[in-house]
Design a protein around this motif. Structure first.
Motif, PDB file in Angstrom:
ATOM      1  N   GLY A 113      22.275 -64.656  47.388  1.00  0.00           N
ATOM      2  CA  GLY A 113      22.093 -65.385  45.975  1.00  0.00           C
ATOM      3  C   GLY A 113      21.103 -66.447  45.867  1.00  0.00           C
ATOM      4  O   GLY A 113      21.096 -67.153  44.980  1.00  0.00           O
ATOM      5  N   TRP A 114      20.675 -66.873  46.999  1.00  0.00           N
ATOM      6  CA  TRP A 114      19.720 -68.075  47.296  1.00  0.00           C
ATOM      7  C   TRP A 114      18.348 -67.593  47.817  1.00  0.00           C
ATOM      8  O   TRP A 114      18.457 -66.602  48.655  1.00  0.00           O
ATOM      9  N   THR A 115      17.144 -67.898  47.069  1.00  0.00           N
ATOM     10  CA  THR A 115      15.972 -67.674  47.585  1.00  0.00           C
ATOM     11  C   THR A 115      15.866 -68.726  48.720  1.00  0.00           C
ATOM     12  O   THR A 115      16.206 -69.628  48.800  1.00  0.00           O
ATOM     13  N   GLY A 116      14.921 -68.286  49.937  1.00  0.00           N
ATOM     14  CA  GLY A 116      15.097 -69.223  51.029  1.00  0.00           C
ATOM     15  C   GLY A 116      14.189 -70.543  50.638  1.00  0.00           C
ATOM     16  O   GLY A 116      14.696 -71.499  50.939  1.00  0.00           O
ATOM     17  N   LYS A 117      13.086 -70.571  49.779  1.00  0.00           N
ATOM     18  CA  LYS A 117      12.810 -71.909  49.662  1.00  0.00           C
ATOM     19  C   LYS A 117      13.833 -72.898  49.017  1.00  0.00           C
ATOM     20  O   LYS A 117      14.017 -73.873  49.122  1.00  0.00           O
ATOM     21  N   LEU A 118      14.560 -72.193  47.709  1.00  0.00           N
ATOM     22  CA  LEU A 118      15.282 -73.011  47.202  1.00  0.00           C
ATOM     23  C   LEU A 118      16.701 -73.339  47.981  1.00  0.00           C
ATOM     24  O   LEU A 118      17.299 -74.515  47.864  1.00  0.00           O
ATOM     25  N   ALA A 232      15.865 -67.904  41.656  1.00  0.00           N
ATOM     26  CA  ALA A 232      14.712 -68.032  41.128  1.00  0.00           C
ATOM     27  C   ALA A 232      13.401 -67.479  42.148  1.00  0.00           C
ATOM     28  O   ALA A 232      13.399 -68.297  43.192  1.00  0.00           O
ATOM     29  N   VAL A 233      12.506 -66.477  41.978  1.00  0.00           N
ATOM     30  CA  VAL A 233      11.445 -66.372  42.674  1.00  0.00           C
ATOM     31  C   VAL A 233      10.226 -67.211  42.560  1.00  0.00           C
ATOM     32  O   VAL A 233       9.692 -67.685  43.004  1.00  0.00           O
ATOM     33  N   ILE A 234      10.006 -67.319  40.890  1.00  0.00           N
ATOM     34  CA  ILE A 234       9.116 -68.217  40.250  1.00  0.00           C
ATOM     35  C   ILE A 234       9.982 -69.565  40.183  1.00  0.00           C
ATOM     36  O   ILE A 234      10.379 -70.022  38.913  1.00  0.00           O
ATOM     37  N   ASP A 235      10.020 -70.363  41.111  1.00  0.00           N
ATOM     38  CA  ASP A 235      10.965 -71.564  41.210  1.00  0.00           C
ATOM     39  C   ASP A 235      10.523 -72.595  40.519  1.00  0.00           C
ATOM     40  O   ASP A 235      11.076 -73.379  39.769  1.00  0.00           O
ATOM     41  N   SER A 277       5.199 -62.023  43.244  1.00  0.00           N
ATOM     42  CA  SER A 277       6.158 -62.375  42.005  1.00  0.00           C
ATOM     43  C   SER A 277       5.441 -61.949  40.502  1.00  0.00           C
ATOM     44  O   SER A 277       6.056 -62.407  39.675  1.00  0.00           O
ATOM     45  N   ALA A 278       4.406 -61.219  40.588  1.00  0.00           N
ATOM     46  CA  ALA A 278       3.906 -60.877  39.179  1.00  0.00           C
ATOM     47  C   ALA A 278       5.170 -60.248  38.433  1.00  0.00           C
ATOM     48  O   ALA A 278       4.975 -60.463  37.242  1.00  0.00           O
ATOM     49  N   TYR A 279       5.636 -59.350  38.956  1.00  0.00           N
ATOM     50  CA  TYR A 279       6.487 -58.450  38.181  1.00  0.00           C
ATOM     51  C   TYR A 279       7.670 -59.378  37.819  1.00  0.00           C
ATOM     52  O   TYR A 279       8.280 -59.052  36.687  1.00  0.00           O
ATOM     53  N   ALA A 374      10.595 -59.072  45.891  1.00  0.00           N
ATOM     54  CA  ALA A 374       9.526 -60.190  46.225  1.00  0.00           C
ATOM     55  C   ALA A 374       9.467 -60.564  47.493  1.00  0.00           C
ATOM     56  O   ALA A 374      10.641 -60.532  48.215  1.00  0.00           O
ATOM     57  N   ALA A 375       8.838 -60.506  48.356  1.00  0.00           N
ATOM     58  CA  ALA A 375       8.476 -60.841  49.644  1.00  0.00           C
ATOM     59  C   ALA A 375       7.605 -62.179  49.859  1.00  0.00           C
ATOM     60  O   ALA A 375       6.783 -62.228  49.450  1.00  0.00           O
ATOM     61  N   TRP A 376       7.926 -62.971  51.086  1.00  0.00           N
ATOM     62  CA  TRP A 376       7.261 -64.036  51.118  1.00  0.00           C
ATOM     63  C   TRP A 376       7.671 -64.472  52.782  1.00  0.00           C
ATOM     64  O   TRP A 376       8.862 -64.640  53.083  1.00  0.00           O
TER      65      TRP A 376
END
Length: 390
Positions: A113-118, A232-235, A277-279, A374-376
């Motif tokens: 439930g968490w994106t890595g950066k956040l 959020a991907v677009i954090d 992250s465009a989509y 989304a991949a990063w």
């Protein structure tokens, strides 16, 4: 008139509206607002999420260590499960350069439930709060700051009463592809989120640039950041919206003292940056994707096509409408090229760059429906609807 001429006239009308009715997005005058030194300099904790950034840190971290800030400030670097010795590099740079104190922490893999950066930001903020700072500076590991950057950011926030002050770092434009794609990236971002609209008191438009965000600690608590935006991907945009919705006042502009040092030498590198992250920006909506593709085609691709088709087919209406729309488009791009110190003669190439962005957006959707999300940096995030709620 022919069908081509009517379509060209529609494109021209769209450009007249964009020129005058979209917050003057094409102007580049939104820099740090007027500011004065506060009577007391508040304390600041700088949170730096870093995943496999051993190559970037020798350029970026010394700029944070050397901040000329009159108040109390320290750095919390979160090593996000790096495999290249990011944490060790950060500690060695701290010893080598001295300056502001640095704490390096490694929180482990993110919870579901968490994106890595956040997830990394969460741990950095939690650690920073033990020092009870007045402000948090959220800055990426590839961002280099001039020595007075923090002082000017805080002075702007204090003078203007802002809860969030964000600057879009000046991205690198060294390679051919960077010069072609990067200024357009900022141009398109400002078209989506006109800075003047963001900066108006009581504005409905909210956005930020994640590489450099100064955030009042109290505002972060009211907005429940980062927990409220954990998926959020677009954090950066999500952060700005959370702060605004909780009653905070935000400001966004172009940077003069903040630069990204990350290279994107190949088109493939830039393609990944945009398509990841465009989509998500389109909320994974097929209808919004279709509208975006048609809108990009009408606004950016029709003018040169109509001009050439009109000249070849002897259709003066199509040629004039297409040519004038292309001229207006190119004119709106000149300020951004000037900001990036690029040749103004490259402005007519904007339709070609827009075509690349159109393809990147479609590719982002294709990757989404292939289940890759989304991949990063080696992580792939599930679709938001599949991520568990907490």
């Amino acid at each position: 008139m022919t069908a081509v001429a009517w379509i060209a006239v529609g494109s021209l009308a769209a450009w007249v509206w964009l020129l005058l009715g979209q917050g003057f997005f094409w102007r580049t005058g939104q820099r740090l607002p007027r500011r004065e030194a506060p009577a007391r300099w508040p304390s600041v904790a700088m949170v730096v999420p870093a995943r496999d950034e051993a190559e970037m840190l020798p350029v970026s971290l010394p700029s944070l260590l050397a901040q000329d800030y009159p108040g109390r400030a320290e750095i919390f670097l979160v090593d996000d499960c790096s495999k290249d010795g990011t944490g060790e590099v950060a500690r060695a740079l701290s010893v080598r350069y001295g300056g502001l104190p640095v704490t390096v922490v490694s929180p482990g893999e993110p919870e579901p439930g968490w994106t890595g950066k956040l997830w990394a930001v969460r741990h950095g903020i939690s650690l920073a709060r033990t020092r009870d700072p007045d402000y948090l500076l959220l800055t990426d590991a590839d961002i280099a700051h001039e020595p007075d950057s923090l002082r000017e950011l805080v002075a702007a926030a204090e003078s203007g009463g802002f809860d969030l002050v964000s600057q879009m770092a000046r991205l690198r434009v060294s390679s051919l592809w960077e010069r072609l794609v990067v200024p357009a990236f900022v141009y398109f971002f400002s078209q989506l989120y006109p800075f003047r609209w963001v900066n108006r008191a009581g504005a409905r438009t909210a956005a930020a640039a994640g590489g450099c965000v100064l955030l009042r600690t109290g505002a972060a608590e009211r907005a429940r950041v980062p927990e409220s935006i954990r998926q959020a991907v677009i954090d950066d945009v999500s952060l700005a919206r959370a702060v605004q919705r909780s009653g905070g006042r935000i400001w966004l502009g172009l940077a003069e003292r903040v630069d990204s040092v990350r290279p994107y030498p190949r088109l493939a590198d830039l393609w990944r940056m945009v398509s990841r992250s465009a989509y998500a920006q389109l909320r994974h909506s097929p209808a919004l994707l279709l509208g975006t593709v048609l809108g990009l085609a009408l606004v950016y691709l029709v003018p040169p096509v109509a001009l050439v088709a009109g000249l070849l087919a002897g259709d003066p209406a199509a040629a004039w409408a297409g040519g004038l729309a292309w001229a207006v488009m190119s004119g709106t791009y000149l300020p951004m090229l000037g900001y990036y110190r690029q040749s103004l003669w490259s402005a007519p190439l904007l339709p070609f760059t827009a075509a690349l962005y159109l393809l990147m957006t479609v590719d982002s959707a294709v990757q989404h429906y292939r289940g890759r999300g989304a991949a990063w940096k080696g992580r792939t995030y599930a679709r938001p609807e599949a991520a568990p709620d907490r």
